[in-house]
Design a protein around this motif. Structure first.
Motif, PDB file in Angstrom:
ATOM      1  N   MET A 121      88.807  46.651  47.005  1.00  0.00           N
ATOM      2  CA  MET A 121      87.396  46.337  47.197  1.00  0.00           C
ATOM      3  C   MET A 121      86.878  46.928  48.502  1.00  0.00           C
ATOM      4  N   ALA A 122      87.692  46.892  49.539  1.00  0.00           N
ATOM      5  CA  ALA A 122      87.258  47.427  50.831  1.00  0.00           C
ATOM      6  C   ALA A 122      87.400  48.945  50.894  1.00  0.00           C
ATOM      7  N   ALA A 123      88.426  49.465  50.210  1.00  0.00           N
ATOM      8  CA  ALA A 123      88.716  50.896  50.316  1.00  0.00           C
ATOM      9  C   ALA A 123      87.961  51.754  49.308  1.00  0.00           C
ATOM     10  N   ARG A 124      87.322  51.140  48.324  1.00  0.00           N
ATOM     11  CA  ARG A 124      86.689  51.925  47.262  1.00  0.00           C
ATOM     12  C   ARG A 124      85.619  52.862  47.790  1.00  0.00           C
ATOM     13  N   PHE A 125      85.045  52.526  48.959  1.00  0.00           N
ATOM     14  CA  PHE A 125      83.963  53.337  49.492  1.00  0.00           C
ATOM     15  C   PHE A 125      84.448  54.690  49.991  1.00  0.00           C
ATOM     16  N   THR A 126      85.766  54.849  50.201  1.00  0.00           N
ATOM     17  CA  THR A 126      86.292  56.161  50.595  1.00  0.00           C
ATOM     18  C   THR A 126      86.147  57.165  49.458  1.00  0.00           C
ATOM     19  N   ASP A 135      80.299  60.764  56.595  1.00  0.00           N
ATOM     20  CA  ASP A 135      79.572  59.503  56.464  1.00  0.00           C
ATOM     21  C   ASP A 135      80.332  58.523  55.570  1.00  0.00           C
ATOM     22  N   ARG A 136      80.963  59.062  54.539  1.00  0.00           N
ATOM     23  CA  ARG A 136      81.707  58.212  53.616  1.00  0.00           C
ATOM     24  C   ARG A 136      82.853  57.497  54.328  1.00  0.00           C
ATOM     25  N   MET A 137      83.610  58.219  55.118  1.00  0.00           N
ATOM     26  CA  MET A 137      84.738  57.609  55.818  1.00  0.00           C
ATOM     27  C   MET A 137      84.255  56.623  56.876  1.00  0.00           C
ATOM     28  N   HIS A 138      83.159  56.963  57.540  1.00  0.00           N
ATOM     29  CA  HIS A 138      82.576  56.046  58.528  1.00  0.00           C
ATOM     30  C   HIS A 138      82.148  54.746  57.847  1.00  0.00           C
ATOM     31  N   TYR A 139      81.485  54.872  56.689  1.00  0.00           N
ATOM     32  CA  TYR A 139      81.008  53.678  55.990  1.00  0.00           C
ATOM     33  C   TYR A 139      82.186  52.856  55.469  1.00  0.00           C
ATOM     34  N   ALA A 140      83.212  53.515  54.983  1.00  0.00           N
ATOM     35  CA  ALA A 140      84.392  52.800  54.484  1.00  0.00           C
ATOM     36  C   ALA A 140      85.047  51.992  55.601  1.00  0.00           C
ATOM     37  N   ARG A 141      85.129  52.555  56.808  1.00  0.00           N
ATOM     38  CA  ARG A 141      85.709  51.807  57.940  1.00  0.00           C
ATOM     39  C   ARG A 141      84.835  50.597  58.272  1.00  0.00           C
ATOM     40  N   MET A 143      82.848  48.942  56.257  1.00  0.00           N
ATOM     41  CA  MET A 143      82.974  47.925  55.214  1.00  0.00           C
ATOM     42  C   MET A 143      84.322  47.221  55.292  1.00  0.00           C
ATOM     43  N   ALA A 144      85.385  47.937  55.619  1.00  0.00           N
ATOM     44  CA  ALA A 144      86.696  47.296  55.768  1.00  0.00           C
ATOM     45  C   ALA A 144      86.659  46.265  56.893  1.00  0.00           C
ATOM     46  N   GLN A 145      86.014  46.615  58.004  1.00  0.00           N
ATOM     47  CA  GLN A 145      85.888  45.668  59.118  1.00  0.00           C
ATOM     48  C   GLN A 145      85.038  44.466  58.727  1.00  0.00           C
ATOM     49  N   THR A 146      83.989  44.720  57.941  1.00  0.00           N
ATOM     50  CA  THR A 146      83.110  43.626  57.526  1.00  0.00           C
ATOM     51  C   THR A 146      83.825  42.686  56.565  1.00  0.00           C
ATOM     52  N   TYR A 147      84.587  43.241  55.613  1.00  0.00           N
ATOM     53  CA  TYR A 147      85.365  42.390  54.717  1.00  0.00           C
ATOM     54  C   TYR A 147      86.374  41.558  55.502  1.00  0.00           C
ATOM     55  N   ALA A 148      86.990  42.152  56.508  1.00  0.00           N
ATOM     56  CA  ALA A 148      87.952  41.400  57.335  1.00  0.00           C
ATOM     57  C   ALA A 148      87.259  40.233  58.027  1.00  0.00           C
ATOM     58  N   LEU A 149      86.026  40.454  58.480  1.00  0.00           N
ATOM     59  CA  LEU A 149      85.278  39.387  59.151  1.00  0.00           C
ATOM     60  C   LEU A 149      84.947  38.254  58.188  1.00  0.00           C
ATOM     61  N   VAL A 150      84.442  38.587  56.997  1.00  0.00           N
ATOM     62  CA  VAL A 150      84.003  37.519  56.093  1.00  0.00           C
ATOM     63  C   VAL A 150      85.178  36.724  55.539  1.00  0.00           C
ATOM     64  N   LEU A 151      86.364  37.334  55.519  1.00  0.00           N
ATOM     65  CA  LEU A 151      87.536  36.628  55.006  1.00  0.00           C
ATOM     66  C   LEU A 151      88.303  35.898  56.089  1.00  0.00           C
ATOM     67  N   ALA A 152      87.838  36.006  57.337  1.00  0.00           N
ATOM     68  CA  ALA A 152      88.559  35.381  58.454  1.00  0.00           C
ATOM     69  C   ALA A 152      88.301  33.887  58.557  1.00  0.00           C
ATOM     70  N   GLY A 153      87.313  33.385  57.838  1.00  0.00           N
ATOM     71  CA  GLY A 153      87.064  31.949  57.817  1.00  0.00           C
ATOM     72  C   GLY A 153      86.089  31.440  58.853  1.00  0.00           C
ATOM     73  N   GLU A 154      85.421  32.322  59.578  1.00  0.00           N
ATOM     74  CA  GLU A 154      84.464  31.846  60.574  1.00  0.00           C
ATOM     75  C   GLU A 154      83.166  31.407  59.914  1.00  0.00           C
ATOM     76  N   ASP A 170      74.094  47.102  64.919  1.00  0.00           N
ATOM     77  CA  ASP A 170      74.618  46.514  66.149  1.00  0.00           C
ATOM     78  C   ASP A 170      76.145  46.548  66.194  1.00  0.00           C
ATOM     79  N   ARG A 171      76.780  46.618  65.022  1.00  0.00           N
ATOM     80  CA  ARG A 171      78.239  46.646  64.948  1.00  0.00           C
ATOM     81  C   ARG A 171      78.777  48.039  64.669  1.00  0.00           C
ATOM     82  N   GLY A 172      77.946  49.048  64.921  1.00  0.00           N
ATOM     83  CA  GLY A 172      78.448  50.412  64.910  1.00  0.00           C
ATOM     84  C   GLY A 172      78.086  51.263  63.730  1.00  0.00           C
ATOM     85  N   LEU A 173      77.366  50.725  62.740  1.00  0.00           N
ATOM     86  CA  LEU A 173      76.986  51.568  61.614  1.00  0.00           C
ATOM     87  C   LEU A 173      75.998  52.629  62.089  1.00  0.00           C
TER      88      LEU A 173
END
Length: 495
Positions: A121-126, A135-141, A143-154, A170-173
């Motif tokens: 799910m996170a890597a499909r954007f590559t 741009d594709r690789m930048h966006y994939a990175r 999204m991977a960071q964003t998925y990690a954040l939403v699954l961290a439980g905060e 603000d987070r680098g996109l």
């Protein structure tokens, strides 16, 4: 006021609204009260399902106000369907994890595949072919960071005050990446909202759809009310529930901390409720006088849209002057628009919706792959395409202008010139009535959204705009809110 009833008689609950929230509330009350509660569902139309309803028009055609998705994480809704005897395989068709994004800058369509596990799910954007490799690789990175954040439980609600685009930048996109259709997918594809929406609501959606199973999309094989909502309504009745159609609530009548009656209008009492004559409701009194009122109940659950609720009792300055109810008027909803086009000849055959079209109708789906009318002996020929969007900024455009604009832009998508396939039917629906509008998840809305409890001891709130465990504006959120309201009421019943 409530009539005197024999000792030991069942207490009575009134559920207002027959959308997913109202139906879920009524069923939950009857399933859990174990014969201790009498439940009546009141709604204003002749069909059930709320904003996701369908009906048969004067020409015998099934009319939908835009197509609706059931996603894999809709576990409460799907379980409710099963308890109501709905065969999911016959009612719903999977879109096989596929969707498509049209990038106008390149004129190309890129396919998105959500099959696979969390890593996929996170890597499909590559693999997304709709933007340059860098741009594709930048966006994939990102999204991977964003998925990690939403699954961290905060606690994700802390991101509610900023729009998702600003949050992402603000987070680098890279700012220009936000213009790609793939970035707009959550906002336009899942929220049907081309303006900016709360980062919290996008992040919560990503969390709920973090696996391929939870992200799988389904559509109905036929009219929604026929396949899903009417069976649930019949199940509600089989549990002992009663349904009163053609009854529009106009105001709350209250005394102290209790709602004593509802002021109502009954514009067409001779109609039909989900295909049958309306049921008598001996458990409720309709008082005639200067205003018609429903009374003789102990509890009320409001399961009506925000745009409708804030119109109740417009002259009731005491109600709308209270902080609890006044804050609801800070919320906003938008009018949706949909277009159904049928062609004589088959045309594009992609699985899943096509996103990225210009507003107001930004999504088009070939429904011929899923509708039973196009399957089996005697199947309808050609293709049926359903477009959905919302009309903000296009209110002054005529129906013909919107239809032509949509067909012109869809013709730019490879293989999607519907005029060449000979259009036999085209119908636009502008869903402007208050009960048809969708709640707008704009930045900062969380502080104004109510929960199931109200200042009244016997009034509870449900609906996709009411805070709930799902908390995303969708049918599953509506069902979750209905269960929460029912559980709160049952707690008062046993107290």
């Amino acid at each position: 006021m409530s009539a005197t009833r024999p000792a030991g008689a069942k207490k009575r609950a009134l559920v207002v609204g027959a959308g997913p929230a109202g139906l879920a509330t009524g069923v939950r009350l009857l399933e859990e009260a174990r014969g201790e509660l009498d439940v009546t569902l009141v709604h204003m139309g002749h069909h059930v399902g709320g904003k996701a309803a369908s009906y048969v028009d004067g020409y015998g055609r099934a009319v939908e106000h835009g197509w609706h998705m059931v996603l894999g994480f809709y576990k409460r809704l799907r379980a409710l369907m099963r308890r109501a005897g709905v065969d999911e395989a016959r009612a719903l068709a999977s879109m096989a994890g596929k969707s498509h994004a049209f990038e106008p800058s390149t004129g190309r369509v890129a396919t998105l595949d959500s099959t696979g596990g969390r890593v996929a799910m996170a890597a499909r954007f590559t693999e997304y072919a709709g933007m340059p490799v860098d741009d594709r690789m930048h966006y994939a990175r990102f999204m991977a960071q964003t998925y990690a954040l939403v699954l961290a439980g905060e606690d994700l609600t802390k991101h509610d005050d900023v729009c998702f685009t600003r949050w992402a930048i603000d987070r680098g996109l890279r700012p220009h990446v936000a213009r790609y259709a793939i970035f707009r997918l959550f906002r336009e594809g899942y929220f049907n909202f081309p303006d900016q929406i709360s980062a919290y609501h996008v992040l919560q959606t990503m969390k709920l759809m973090s696996t391929s199973e939870d992200a799988e999309a389904f559509c109905a094989r036929g009219p929604w009310s026929e396949r899903v909502w009417s069976p649930i309504a019949r199940y509600f009745e089989s549990l002992g529930g009663k349904i009163l159609p053609y009854t529009m609530v106009r105001a709350l009548v209250y005394e102290g901390r209790k709602v004593r009656a509802l002021e109502v209008a009954r514009p067409d009492p001779s109609g039909h409720a989900h295909g049958r004559a309306p049921l008598a409701t001996p458990s409720l009194r309709i008082e005639e006088g200067t205003a018609r009122r429903l009374s003789d109940f102990e509890f009320v659950v409001s399961a009506i849209p925000q745009a409708v609720f804030v119109t109740l009792g417009p002259d009731d300055t005491r109600l709308w002057g209270s902080p609890y109810f006044a804050r609801m008027k800070n919320l906003r909803s938008v009018a949706t628009v949909s277009l159904t086009v049928r062609t004589a000849e088959p045309t594009f055959d992609w699985t899943g919706p096509v996103h990225g079209l210009p507003a107001p109708l930004g999504i088009g789906t070939n429904m011929s792959r899923y509708l039973d009318a196009y399957r089996g002996p005697g199947a309808r020929a050609g293709t049926e395409v359903q477009f959905v969007g919302q009309e903000a900024g296009f209110e002054r455009w005529s129906d013909d202008e919107i239809t032509s604009f949509t067909l012109d832009n869809f013709a730019k998508v490879p293989g999607c010139d519907l005029r060449k396939a000979r259009i036999t039917y085209a119908e636009l629906h502008r869903n402007r009535s208050d009960f048809e509008r969708i709640f707008a998840c704009e930045p900062g809305v969380q502080r104004f959204r109510p929960g199931p409890l109200t200042p009244f001891d016997n009034l509870f709130m449900a609906g996709d705009w009411v805070r709930n465990d799902v908390d995303v504006v969708c049918m599953e959120g509506a069902v979750a809110s209905g269960y929460a309201a029912a559980d709160a009421l049952l707690g008062r019943l046993s107290a």
